[in-house]
Design an enzyme around this catalytic site. Structure first.
Site, short mmCIF file in Angstrom:
data_model
loop_
_atom_site.label_atom_id
_atom_site.label_comp_id
_atom_site.label_asym_id
_atom_site.label_seq_id
_atom_site.Cartn_x
_atom_site.Cartn_y
_atom_site.Cartn_z
N THR A 179 48.77 -44.96 12.92
CA THR A 179 48.74 -43.22 13.02
C THR A 179 47.54 -42.87 14.22
O THR A 179 47.15 -43.30 15.02
CB THR A 179 47.84 -42.45 11.42
OG1 THR A 179 48.14 -41.61 11.57
CG2 THR A 179 46.43 -42.68 11.25
N ASN A 180 47.21 -41.27 14.18
CA ASN A 180 46.48 -40.96 15.11
C ASN A 180 45.51 -40.37 14.50
O ASN A 180 45.41 -39.95 13.33
CB ASN A 180 46.80 -40.05 15.75
CG ASN A 180 47.98 -39.31 15.43
OD1 ASN A 180 47.81 -38.44 14.81
ND2 ASN A 180 48.94 -39.28 15.32
N ARG A 181 44.48 -39.57 15.46
CA ARG A 181 43.02 -38.47 14.36
C ARG A 181 43.61 -37.42 14.45
O ARG A 181 42.68 -36.87 13.41
CB ARG A 181 42.25 -39.18 16.30
CG ARG A 181 41.70 -39.73 15.63
CD ARG A 181 40.90 -39.87 17.36
NE ARG A 181 40.19 -39.18 17.37
CZ ARG A 181 39.07 -37.78 18.09
NH1 ARG A 181 39.00 -38.06 19.39
NH2 ARG A 181 38.52 -37.16 18.26
#
Ligand code: CTP
Length: 414
Positions: free
Chosen positions: A217-219
């Protein structure tokens, strides 16, 4: 509670009746005042048994009304007849907590105290939040009264289930302040620029599975997307939020569709936007995913330092598919994208706007510590398809959301 633009300078009559839940009404009056509203509290005789007017006066900084026969009060009301003056200028009349007795009076149009008379004189939306112990809420007489009020256009806030002061458990507890304010925002929003418009918002980072327990995933926290959904409700829109995150409070009035991967988000966006007025793609959609998802959890071998190698492949580009859809159907009417860039912000953003066929793009410099991912503030530039650009200084994400929604509403009006 922070300042809320929609509530700024709004005249809200908070009518408080005789329930132990009055302690929550004090918090409500305080949070509404902090949000910028002008809160005039009416207390019934029964409410005075639980709490004194001074408490409400202290948190609102305004006079509290308890008596039908009181005049003037030096409060600058437009007439010396208190109930007419209160009702005339009000944007919203909220009865919270509303007892069975008061609800019966409102349903039948009785007029024997300041609250019931004000309710008849007021021409603003009426919200009632029933609160009652011991199964009273479910009594057919109570339900019939609520039905009557609903038919007449009143907004009924469903009470929560839980433990009553009596020790019994059931349905009848006054909801907490954020839920009450959420309903009030939805009611006030009905006069906004997105009234009758269907708005789709996406939020959060997609999750691309590796195996049944792991994902990439990402931030992205989803905060900006959730704030946009709230701003769209404040403007009167009918809002669907397609998101990967349920950690944030869902704004009242928003329909949430939970998704995981970019592929799932693509399907949800295509499904929900066939007739949409606007699509606002605030989600951070992964560009790559593992090319295969292991059916079972990938195990390490105790006697080896070996690690698996992940091969990545491209995910579908949602906005590119929407561009195709629009070419044939014309929907969504307005499409807004986001660009998170770490260099050449404006050049990359302008190229993205053109490539994806957007009406507007909100560009984020993600290298600034106080803007972009995870934090509550943002600093963006809004780029328009007509070549113009509007920088927005560092501000709360809620404020940035309002600016974006105001722009979307203006585009829909064009
Ligand atoms: N987006 C999308 N589908 C993807 C990736 C991104 O619809 N597979 C959307 C995002 O929601 C955002 C916009 O496209 O509104 C731009 O996202 P961004 O990640 O900044 O751009 P990319 O298209 O990934 O381009 P680049 O890799 O050049 O940054």
């Amino acid at each position: 509670m922070a300042y809320i633009t929609l509530l700024h300078q709004k005249r809200i009559i908070l009518a408080v009746t005789g329930s132990i839940a009055v302690y929550k009404a004090v918090d409500l009056a305080s949070k509404l005042t902090q949000a910028g509203a002008l809160v005039d509290v009416i207390m019934t005789e029964a409410a005075l048994q639980f709490i004194t007017p001074l408490t409400f006066q202290s948190v609102t900084g305004r006079p509290v009304y308890t008596n039908l026969w009181e005049v003037g009060h030096g409060s600058g009301l437009p007439t010396h007849i208190a109930h007419v003056g209160l009702g005339e200028g009000a944007d919203l009349l909220v009865v919270a907590p509303a007892t069975a007795n008061t609800l019966a009076k409102l349903a039948h149009g009785l007029a024997d105290d300041l609250l019931s008379v004000t309710a008849l004189a007021a021409r603003c939306p009426l919200i009632v939040a029933p609160a009652m112990d011991g199964g009273m809420y479910l009594h057919p007489a109570m339900q019939a009264n609520l039905h009557t009020l609903r038919e007449r256009g009143a907004i009924i806030i469903e009470p929560d289930e839980g433990r009553f002061a009596s020790g019994l458990v059931g349905k009848g507890r006054l909801p907490e302040t954020p839920a009450l304010i959420g309903h009030m925002r939805q009611a006030l929003g009905q006069r906004g620029g997105l009234k009758g418009r269907q708005i789709i918002v996406t939020a959060g980072g997609t999750r691309e599975p590796i195996d049944p327990v792991r994902f990439i995933t990402n931030r992205s926290s989803g905060k900006q997307g959730y704030a946009i959904a709230q701003a769209a409700v404040d403007a009167g829109g009918s809002v669907t939020l397609i998101t990967t995150t349920h950690d944030l409070p869902l704004p009242v009035g928003v329909t949430r569709v939970m998704v995981g991967s970019a592929a799932e988000m693509l399907h949800a966006v295509l499904d929900h936007s066939t007739q949409a007025d606007a699509l606002i793609m605030a989600a951070a959609v992964a560009d790559f995913r593992p090319d295969r998802v292991a059916e079972q959890k990938i195990k390490k071998k105790d006697d080896s330092q070996e690690a698996p190698t992940l091969t990545l492949t491209r995910t579908p580009d949602i906005l590119m598919q929407i561009k195709e859809r629009r070419r044939t159907s014309g929907f969504p009417r307005v499409v807004v994208g986001f660009a998170a860039e770490s260099e050449h912000l404006l050049a990359h953003a302008r190229a993205k706007l053109e490539r994806k066929g957007l009406d507007m793009l909100v560009a984020n410099d993600i290298t600034a510590p106080d803007a972009g991912f995870e934090v509550d503030t943002n600093r963006v530039v809004m780029l328009d398809a007509d070549g113009s650009q509007t920088p927005l200084d560092l501000a709360q994400k809620s404020w940035i959301a309002e600016a974006i929604i105001a722009r979307v509403a203006a585009k829909l009006q064009d």
